[in-house]
Scaffold this active site. Structure first.
Site, PDB file in Angstrom:
ATOM      1  N   ASP A  40       0.820  -1.204   0.000  1.00 51.12           N
ATOM      2  CA  ASP A  40       0.000   0.000   0.000  1.00 51.12           C
ATOM      3  C   ASP A  40       0.856   1.257   0.000  1.00 51.12           C
ATOM      4  O   ASP A  40       0.339   2.362  -0.122  1.00 51.12           O
ATOM      5  CB  ASP A  40      -0.930   0.004   1.224  1.00 51.12           C
ATOM      6  CG  ASP A  40      -2.300  -0.549   0.872  1.00 51.12           C
ATOM      7  OD1 ASP A  40      -2.502  -0.928  -0.304  1.00 51.12           O
ATOM      8  OD2 ASP A  40      -3.171  -0.591   1.763  1.00 51.12           O
ATOM      9  N   ASP A  69       1.673 -10.961   8.576  1.00 48.89           N
ATOM     10  CA  ASP A  69       2.062  -9.564   8.738  1.00 48.89           C
ATOM     11  C   ASP A  69       3.484  -9.458   8.204  1.00 48.89           C
ATOM     12  O   ASP A  69       4.241 -10.426   8.237  1.00 48.89           O
ATOM     13  CB  ASP A  69       2.030  -9.163  10.219  1.00 48.89           C
ATOM     14  CG  ASP A  69       0.630  -8.750  10.646  1.00 48.89           C
ATOM     15  OD1 ASP A  69      -0.237  -8.645   9.762  1.00 48.89           O
ATOM     16  OD2 ASP A  69       0.408  -8.558  11.854  1.00 48.89           O
ATOM     17  N   ASP A  97       6.136  -8.540   9.201  1.00 52.48           N
ATOM     18  CA  ASP A  97       7.295  -8.833  10.048  1.00 52.48           C
ATOM     19  C   ASP A  97       7.169 -10.194  10.722  1.00 52.48           C
ATOM     20  O   ASP A  97       7.853 -10.468  11.697  1.00 52.48           O
ATOM     21  CB  ASP A  97       7.479  -7.740  11.092  1.00 52.48           C
ATOM     22  CG  ASP A  97       6.270  -7.608  11.980  1.00 52.48           C
ATOM     23  OD1 ASP A  97       5.221  -8.167  11.617  1.00 52.48           O
ATOM     24  OD2 ASP A  97       6.365  -6.940  13.019  1.00 52.48           O
ATOM     25  N   ASP A 133      -9.996  -9.082  11.624  1.00 52.26           N
ATOM     26  CA  ASP A 133      -9.713 -10.516  11.728  1.00 52.26           C
ATOM     27  C   ASP A 133     -10.777 -11.264  12.521  1.00 52.26           C
ATOM     28  O   ASP A 133     -11.369 -12.234  12.034  1.00 52.26           O
ATOM     29  CB  ASP A 133      -8.318 -10.724  12.322  1.00 52.26           C
ATOM     30  CG  ASP A 133      -7.959  -9.687  13.368  1.00 52.26           C
ATOM     31  OD1 ASP A 133      -8.883  -9.101  13.951  1.00 52.26           O
ATOM     32  OD2 ASP A 133      -6.760  -9.473  13.623  1.00 52.26           O
TER      33      ASP A 133
END
Lengths: 844, 239
Positions: free
Chosen positions: A307, A354, A356, A451
């Site tokens: 994004d 995610d 990371d 989620d």
């Protein structure tokens, strides 16, 4: 004259009558031949006490007065390392007080320990086998019969909870339950846990029933107002306690299902790695680890969903073999990003990480089996694991010593949810089936916790979810406390939003227990307000003499103590491995102030407020005290401290006629002070030293020296930047020497060029040289991507011991107060230069 | 045995003999290579003159040596060239020669006899392969070793196990060749590799056994692991 003096000297044993010093000595100290032994009992009592106090105070040898004086007034104890002198003394004094209290408590509990030792002689595993067999029979009973048993049990519990008893009878009941609990605790297995839970349900329900029926003052006024607030908070706590018991009653402990041998039947997988503003160096290892997962190459596609629309990211994707995807707008943040990707891809399964969270190579082979075995399984979640300390762990120095905030959720709650088919999606490290996901319209966008809401929608349509308690990915924890709190605020807001917009208690498709599990997951986040009520409630009495609980202190004690004890025993038993006693209160106390308002606001207007991304990968580059975050706690702690002082005055002078009530409120406010202390301790940010977090790992390695020697050694830890090695004796490497190190990934050995950073005895730190993409990939495969990279991670945390745990929290609290005072003193000193002499700096 | 020279055959035999001896196994190192280097690898300061090569049916025990650690060696010796040629010719017609000789030596059952052979193709190496219970082929991760692999494969397909010696993982070519070898040989290539390590040459120069001179060298570690693997293959547990 001389004769007299000489005679006196002989009498007193003065060696040299001409020396004034000898006279002085003998006037106060007996000569050696005249000294008497101390009475045996005094010696026996004094020695351990002396030793006990000597250790925390840093007295080198406790047998001479000089050492004590030096340690108390001149030398710093080895524990305190930094900060002002004022703080050191305070820490020392507090430590002495606490250790003294601990010693007293230890002595007081001696008979109990005798009882426990007696119990140790029995083997309770047979009883457990017996009860397990009974439980098995219950499990095989027809549905109707088990429902009947459940109804009878609940009725019995209700009768237990509502039968009125005189205070002494209530006390007898408490003692009976408590002693039985001590015996039952010995029994291994989950049935014993359930019995303890029933005890707690009975004791806690009795308490809340008694509170509701006998202690409410119905006359309007301040007492009524505060009383109502307190009882509402207590009802909330009771509700969460009960829901928690239901949720965690029987963790499923799901095992992985192996895949068929024929890889042709394995589904195609799209891996989505959404990113917005995280730097490339954070995303790189994740993408490489995802590409390195063991799966047929033609069935695995890794997408970077950027994004941020960055060229460097696109370039990296092209090089590494990942696919790069951007979208025209940034609507709905992460959820929107994922939905856009869902529309452009067609893999049967979707995996979300995610940016990371680095998966290990076995991630897919471990998780996908369940999708083949259970065609109605729509989502499988694995734990979120962090290999860097979160702010709590960093600032309190509890990393890998005490289970962290997340470990209860991923260790127990999700596993407990799984039994009731109520495990929910947590945004990362999960596998979803595309079909059902598209059926519910992709990832939910109505709330900020997309989620959990997506999982709720899947459950409403009758899909099943699964939880696999195997750490198959790991990432960096949020760095700063403000970031951490920001993240929790977002979760709390999101859950409150779902509770309003799509309440799990109502609507179609859910089973009763799913509703309860979801309700608990959401209501749990409303703990802010009740916690604040508990943190201030005793002040109403201590300040204004308002009786918020309309009952005699002794009666209150015989009701509230069983509740606290039994709940403590049951919870320690149930979640001890994942959360130590009293830490829930400590964690909640930190968050209470900050999530109280957002949750309330979201409840009133679920569509208000904005969404912010949590920043990761940064570094707290200096030790500082976060006054901005800590302010509410400083205020609350000051208020409680004043309450404590007022209370002590009340105890002896003003309210000497109701000492019980004063004492009760004093104990309460002291407990509050401890919890607030822990909260303050978290706010004191500790500096981070390493740029890249090191992960401990022991495996064989080879060190290649420039002269052609190859040294067999083993690794100690690793990071993306370097490696720690344990060398054999006699090997010395000069700093900055270029060398190479060989690590094994299965049968394959990869060699990485590096240079020596520093050697301390046998430990050598290496700094990797610049790597090309292939080497970076190989390094991930040898380290973060190893299938066993995170197994056994939590083995280092010791089991829960409630008393030890209380003292730990206490210790952190004391330390924090010392730091606050130290920081306050520094602030004062900086503001008032003329008073500088008051704050004479410490020796360093 | 090996199909190429200089791949470290004698070094490996000496290292294994030493390692096995240190584990308390009875070991006899037999040098069938006219190069006569095994004794040097095991601590002799000069190549012994007398040995097996002087006469096919000679008195072997008389020429036996024992190094300071107690490892027993039967050197090949340095026979004059005509004698050596005769020796080899004779052996070509006596396929059971080595087996007979070992029988005559009356080696106890628990003794491990390690035989160093000349590079293939060679009559002596064929004798050794015929008499041996296990054949270990030493290969280096070099193109020439890969190209001559079929020479060994034809010889003793079933009994032979392969081990990569002097492996240097820093060289991409060696990494690739190791993968090729694994691909081609499958389970016949032992998982253990012996790394290139100058500690071996250093130990030789100091005339000390490798585990004494450089106990933490990767080569010493590799030899230990190889030793464990071989003992496992011999079906022998602790002595």
């Amino acid at each position: 004259m001389t004769v007299v003096l000489r005679a006196m000297a002989t009498q007193l044993g003065v060696a040299d009558p001409r020396s004034a010093r000898a006279w002085l000595l003998r006037l106060f100290v007996l000569p050696p031949e005249q000294t008497r032994e101390l009475p045996g009992w005094l010696k026996a009592a004094a020695m351990p006490l002396l030793v006990w106090f000597a250790r925390p105070l840093g007295v080198e040898s406790p047998w001479t007065l000089r050492n004590w004086l030096r340690a108390l007034f001149l030398h710093r104890p080895p524990r305190a390392q930094d900060g002002d002198a004022s703080r050191v003394y305070l820490v020392r004094a507090l430590a002495a007080v606490f250790d003294g209290a601990a010693a007293l408590g230890h002595a007081a509990l001696a008979p109990l320990r005798g009882f426990e030792r007696w119990l140790d002689r029995f083997d309770f595993s047979r009883a457990d086998a017996h009860v397990m067999a009974m439980a098995g029979r219950f499990g095989r009973m027809p549905r109707l019969a088990s429902a009947a048993v459940a109804i009878v049990t609940i009725t019995l519990l209700a009768v237990c909870a509502t039968t009125p008893l005189a205070p002494h009878e209530q006390l007898a009941l408490f003692l009976l339950m408590w002693l039985s609990a001590l015996v039952i605790r010995r029994m291994p297995g989950n049935v014993a846990t359930l019995i303890l839970v029933c005890f707690s349900l009975a004791a806690s329900s009795r308490y809340i029933w008694w509170r509701l029926t006998s202690t409410i003052d119905l006359e309007p006024g301040f007492e009524w107002f505060f009383g109502m607030g307190l009882i509402a908070a207590e009802c909330y706590t009771w509700l969460i306690l009960v829901l928690g018991y239901v949720q965690n009653a029987w963790p499923l402990g799901r095992k992985p299902v192996s895949l068929p041998a024929d890889t042709a039947s394995w589904p195609t997988v799209d891996v989505f790695i959404p990113t917005y503003n995280e730097p490339l160096k954070v995303v790189r290892p994740t993408v490489l680890a995802a590409l390195g997962m063991d799966w047929p190459a033609e069935k695995l596609r890794v997408y970077i969903l950027d994004d941020g629309r960055r060229d460097e990211m696109r370039h990296f994707a092209e090089q590494s073999g990942a696919r790069y995807m951007i979208r025209p707008d940034n609507a709905h943040a992460k959820a929107g990003n994922l939905n856009h990707a869902l529309g452009k891809t067609d893999g049967e399964l979707v995996v979300i990480f995610d940016c990371d969270h680095m998966p290990v190579r076995s991630f897919l082979q471990t998780t996908v089996g369940w999708f083949l075995k259970d065609p109605r399984c729509a989502m499988l979640q694995t734990p979120h694991h962090f290999f860097s300390p979160d702010p709590f762990e960093r600032n309190l120095h509890t990393f890998r010593k005490i289970p962290n905030e997340g470990s209860l959720f991923y260790g127990l709650v999700q596993d407990g949810n799984d039994l009731w088919n109520a495990t929910f999606f947590c945004g990362s490290c999960a596998v979803l089936r595309r079909g059902p996901l598209m059926e519910v319209g992709g990832i939910a966008v109505e709330t900020v916790t997309e989620d959990a809401h997506t999982a709720l929608k899947l459950h409403r349509r009758g899909w099943r979810t699964a939880y696999l308690k195997l750490t198959q990915a790991a990432g960096l924890a949020t760095e700063s406390l403000s970031g951490h709190i920001g993240q929790r605020i977002r979760w709390a807001r999101g859950m409150a939003q779902i509770f309003r917009l799509d309440n799990p208690l109502f609507g179609r498709g859910l089973s009763l227990l799913q509703r309860l599990c979801y309700a608990n997951a959401m209501l749990h986040f409303f703990h802010g307000l009740p916690r604040l009520v508990f943190l201030t409630a005793p002040l109403a009495y201590l300040y204004a003499e308002l009786h918020v609980i309309n009952a005699a202190a002794t009666t209150l004690a015989v009701y509230v103590l069983p509740h606290l004890f039994q709940a403590g025993i049951a919870n320690s038993r149930m979640q001890g491995r994942y959360r130590h006693s009293f830490w829930a209160e400590a964690y909640e106390s930190v968050l209470a102030w900050y999530i109280a308002w957002p949750t309330t606001l979201a409840l009133i207007n679920p569509r208000a407020g904005s969404f912010n991304v949590t920043a990761k990968g940064g570094l707290v580059d200096r030790t500082y005290f976060d006054w901005r975050i800590a302010l509410p706690y400083v205020v609350l702690a000051t208020a409680n401290l004043i309450g404590l002082v007022v209370g002590i005055v009340r105890l002896f002078w003003w309210n000497a006629d109701e000492p019980g009530t004063v004492l009760m409120n004093l104990v309460w406010t002291t407990y509050n002070l401890i919890m607030l202390g822990a909260a303050l301790g978290v706010a004191a940010e500790t500096r981070q030293v390493r740029v890249a977090h090191r992960v401990p790992l022991r495996m064989p390695a080879t060190l290649y020296l420039a002269d052609g020697r190859a040294i067999a050694c083993r690794t100690e830890d690793y990071s993306t930047q370097g490696l720690g090695l344990l060398l054999p004796p006699g090997v010395d490497v000069a700093p900055a020497t270029p060398l190479a190190v060989g690590l094994r990934d299965g049968l394959r050995e990869h060699v990485f060029h590096a240079h020596a950073a520093q050697q301390r005895e046998r430990q050598l730190g290496l700094q990797f040289a610049t790597m090309d993409l292939a080497q970076e990939r190989a390094l991930i495969a040898c380290t973060f991507g190893r299938a066993d990279a995170w197994s056994g991670w939590s083995d280092t945390t010791p089991d829960d011991r409630p008393l030890t745990s209380l003292f730990e929290v206490l210790g952190f609290g004391a330390n924090a107060y010392a730091r606050v005072l130290g920081n306050g003193a520094r602030l004062l000193r900086d503001m008032l230069p003329p008073l500088r002499f008051l704050f004479r700096p410490a020796a360093d | 045995m090996a199909a190429t020279g200089g791949c470290g055959r004698s070094t490996l035999v000496a290292g294994l003999a030493d390692a096995l001896h240190r584990r308390g196994r009875a070991v006899l190192a037999l040098d069938l290579d006219p190069a006569n280097a095994l004794a040097l690898h095991l601590g002799a300061t000069a190549a012994p003159e007398h040995g097996i090569g002087h006469a096919p049916d000679g008195d072997w025990p008389a020429t036996a040596l024992s190094n300071s650690d107690g490892v027993r060696i039967l050197p090949f010796g340095t026979p004059p060239l005509p004698m050596l040629l005769r020796f080899e010719r004779e052996l070509a017609e006596r396929p059971g020669w080595l087996r007979e000789q070992l029988g005559r030596l009356a080696v106890p059952d628990d003794t491990i006899v390690l035989v160093d052979t000349p590079r293939l193709p060679s009559v002596l190496a064929l004798h050794a392969a015929g008499a041996a219970d296990h054949v270990l082929v030493v290969v280096s991760a070099e193109p020439i070793a890969y190209a001559t692999l079929d020479r060994v494969e034809r010889l003793q397909a079933a009994k032979a196990r392969f081990v990569v010696n002097a492996f240097d993982p820093q060289r991409p070519l060696q990494q690739d060749l190791l993968l090729l070898l694994r691909d081609r040989l499958g389970a016949r290539l032992l998982q253990e590799v012996v790394h290139r390590d100058t500690a071996i040459a250093d130990a030789q120069a100091r005339n000390r056994a490798l585990p004494v001179d450089a106990p933490y060298s990767q080569a010493a570690e590799d030899l230990q692991q190889l030793c464990t693997r071989l003992l496992h293959r011999l079906g022998a547990s602790a002595p």
